[in-house]
Design an enzyme around this catalytic site. Structure first.
Site, PDB file in Angstrom:
ATOM      1  N   ASP A  91      -1.884  -0.493   5.975  1.00 46.33           N
ATOM      2  CA  ASP A  91      -2.264  -0.139   7.220  1.00 46.33           C
ATOM      3  C   ASP A  91      -3.589   0.499   7.501  1.00 46.33           C
ATOM      4  OD1 ASP A  91      -2.000   2.203   5.648  1.00 46.33           O
ATOM      5  OD2 ASP A  91      -1.642   3.465   7.453  1.00 46.33           O
ATOM      6  N   ASP A 135      -7.403  -1.640   3.330  1.00 47.75           N
ATOM      7  CA  ASP A 135      -6.399  -2.792   3.360  1.00 47.75           C
ATOM      8  C   ASP A 135      -6.825  -3.994   3.892  1.00 47.75           C
ATOM      9  OD1 ASP A 135      -4.843  -1.046   1.968  1.00 47.75           O
ATOM     10  OD2 ASP A 135      -3.880  -0.097   3.624  1.00 47.75           O
ATOM     11  N   ASP A 165       0.835  -1.148   0.150  1.00 48.85           N
ATOM     12  CA  ASP A 165      -0.028  -0.060   0.038  1.00 48.85           C
ATOM     13  C   ASP A 165       0.760   1.356   0.090  1.00 48.85           C
ATOM     14  OD1 ASP A 165      -2.474   1.855   0.518  1.00 48.85           O
ATOM     15  OD2 ASP A 165      -1.401   1.942   2.557  1.00 48.85           O
TER      16      ASP A 165
END
Length: 608
Positions: free
Chosen positions: A497, A501, A298
């Site tokens: 995080d 996600d 990410d």
């Protein structure tokens, strides 16, 4: 059961030394029988589920010992087996992936307009067309459209973007967003069960349920080792006519090197990771870390720091950069906006003397105006600042300078004149490039950036870092699909995080959450949680995992090799069952000491 078994065996040892061999025998039989009964129930349950493990050899050894009166040998096998199971259970008793944090954030009620009154109603009672009030700080309960002049929303839980966004009348709002400004009205467009945030909860739950648990490493050797054991035991009995030789073979074949060494190496590796600020939830996660071939990262909060920082200042009309920052930060002391916090922090780092602001008025998500030291200051987006000065355009050079991918520009006026602009960016972590290079050295063949950012910004962030691909403008379900698609290339790791996600973390073979500032939902869904705000701890954990797995396998192969030699000796009648059990204990000690190297001899840690 282990403490009780140890106590019984201690009492039996005292009875035997005192000459009461009958009591010692009775206690050995009782201890072996109790362990065998529990083990038999477990084996039947496993076979019904289609699972097959090395526990069957231990059961045969204990049953044979009781049948042939080798009660001490049976008790020793029972002790070895129970100790192994206790160690393995300790390795597996890690935080369960419950959804309490994610579900706790999901609203249970909403404030709905009914006949000119405000009523608290259960979330399930909401329907498309309902008009709701969303107060400051509340989570938007359902997808809808803004029914007020504007709304300021923190969508970081959904898109990962750290900066709040402004939505005008009639524009869509996603459930799971947080109201970062004044209260606003919302017209529901979906029922609660059909809204974005509820969908994220379902995605995480479904992904977790569909992922089969990883089998114990030791069980992968079960079928071949059992066949070899039964072959040697049968041959010994057939050729010698002595059943006790077959029993001795079974006793020494009890796979305690497998049952003990593997969890000890795993526990050592988990402990070593914890020392580096990485929580590995179970042994399967540690082994999975060692086998990863594809990594999806990410952006916000993972590849980048997740918070905007001042990176550059442009001024005009004779103001110095520090003076412009001082004036802007002084006014921003009256705002809780994430950009305001960044500007105040930047001024404090420079040691600038900030003044208390006066007559502060904030348009959430757009800008702020007020007085600092008698001067009228306005700062915010270009459109907001233009409205404050009554002009529709500003200095073209400064305006062009702010149009850089991956940045946010804050225009500043002093007494109605454009004074300059401040540029902020969510910068790539300093260790990011080194982490990607280390991932390659650790056997990762494919690395992707997966982000909700628009394509231009995502490509600018990824430039020069060595990604194999960049996938942008992704919603949570898109990230999950990307993870599933990458399974064809080998074991997949997802690192993120945010709540957005969490589904992808659960769908990956190994999910890694940046837990220092990340969401509780991502930490719950992940197999591994990095507890410090450092991306390089990821490669530290992978290096530890690879080494721990190698040591575990080394212990397994060594233990099996020594056990096979002992089985051959027992087959020729050179070892009695008790002697075989004691020899097996020595083999256990050797392989356990080897397994402990996973913590006693630390690996070379990554810099930082």
């Amino acid at each position: 059961m282990l403490p009780a078994l140890v106590l019984v065996l201690a009492i039996s040892a005292a009875a035997w030394l005192a000459g009461r061999h009958d009591i010692a025998d009775a206690l050995w039989i009782a201890a072996t029988g109790a362990v065998l009964a529990v083990l038999s129930v477990e084996i039947v349950g496993s076979l019904r589920r289609g699972e097959f493990g090395l526990d069957l050899i231990a059961a045969l050894a204990m049953a044979g010992a009781l049948a042939f009166g080798e009660n001490l040998a049976g008790a020793i096998v029972a002790l070895m087996f129970t100790g192994g199971e206790a160690l393995e259970a300790y390795a597996q008793r890690r935080a369960a992936r419950e959804m309490t944090a994610l579900l706790g954030r999901l609203p249970r009620t909403a404030t709905r307009y009914e006949d000119g009154r405000l009523c608290e109603v259960p979330l399930d009672d909401l329907a498309p067309g309902d008009r709701l009030l969303v107060r400051r700080g509340e989570v938007v309960p359902v997808d809808g459209t803004v029914d007020s002049p504007s709304a300021a929303l923190d969508q970081s839980a959904l898109t990962g973007e750290p900066l709040p966004v402004r939505r005008a009348h009639g524009e869509p709002v996603l459930s799971g967003s947080t109201n970062a400004g004044d209260a606003f009205d919302l017209v529901a467009t979906h029922a609660a069960a059909d809204s974005t945030y509820a969908g994220i909860v379902r995605l995480v739950t479904a992904a977790q349920q569909s992922k089969a648990p990883m089998a114990r490493l030791a069980d992968r050797f079960a079928l071949g080792f059992l066949a070899l054991t039964l072959l040697i035991a049968s041959a010994a009995w057939a050729f010698s006519g002595e059943a006790v030789r077959a029993l001795a073979v079974l006793v020494i074949a009890t796979p305690c090197p497998l049952i003990l060494a593997v969890p000890v190496a795993i526990i050592s590796g988990i402990s070593r990771c914890a020392g580096r600020g990485v929580l590995v939830k179970d042994g399967g996660a540690l082994e999975g870390l060692a086998k990863v071939r594809t990594v999806l990262l990410d952006k916000t909060g993972t590849l980048t720091g997740g918070r905007p920082r001042l990176v550059a200042v442009r001024t005009r009309n004779g103001l110095t950069p520090d003076e412009l920052l001082r004036l802007a930060a002084s006014l921003d002391q009256g705002s809780a906006h994430v950009v305001a916090e960044a500007l105040v922090a930047a001024a404090q780092e420079k040691g600038l003397a900030l003044e208390p602001p006066e007559e502060v008025r904030e348009d959430p998500g757009a800008g702020i105006v007020g007085r600092v030291g008698g001067r009228r200051i306005a700062l915010g987006g270009w459109d907001f600042v233009a409205r404050q000065t009554g002009t529709g355009s500003f200095d073209a050079e400064i305006a062009d300078w702010t149009q850089q991918p991956g940045t946010v520009a804050v225009a500043v006026t002093v007494d109605g004149e454009l004074a300059g602009a401040l540029m902020l960016a969510d910068e790539v972590r300093g260790e990011a490039g080194g982490v990607l290079r280390q991932l390659r050295r650790l056997g990762v063949s494919r690395i992707l950036l997966a982000t909700g950012d628009e394509t231009r910004r995502a490509n600018a962030i990824a430039q020069g870092l060595g990604f194999d691909a960049v996938v942008s403008e992704m919603m949570p379900q898109d990230k999950t699909r990307a993870v599933v698609a990458e399974h064809a290339n080998g074991p997949v790791m997802m690192v993120g995080d945010g709540v957005n996600d969490a589904p992808a973390l659960a769908a990956a073979d190994i999910g890694v959450a940046m837990g220092a500032r990340g969401s509780a939902a991502s930490s719950e869904a992940a197999n591994v949680v990095i507890l410090v705000d450092r991306l390089d701890r990821l490669t530290d954990a992978m290096r530890i995992a690879r080494r721990s797995r190698a040591i575990a396998l080394q212990s397994v192969y060594t233990g099996i090799g020594l056990s096979v030699l002992g089985m051959i000796a027992a087959a020729f009648g050179w070892l009695a069952p008790v002697e075989g059990a004691l020899l097996q204990e020595l083999i256990d000690v050797a392989v356990i000491l080897n397994a402990l190297r996973a913590i006693a001899d630390p690996p070379q840690d990554a810099a930082g």
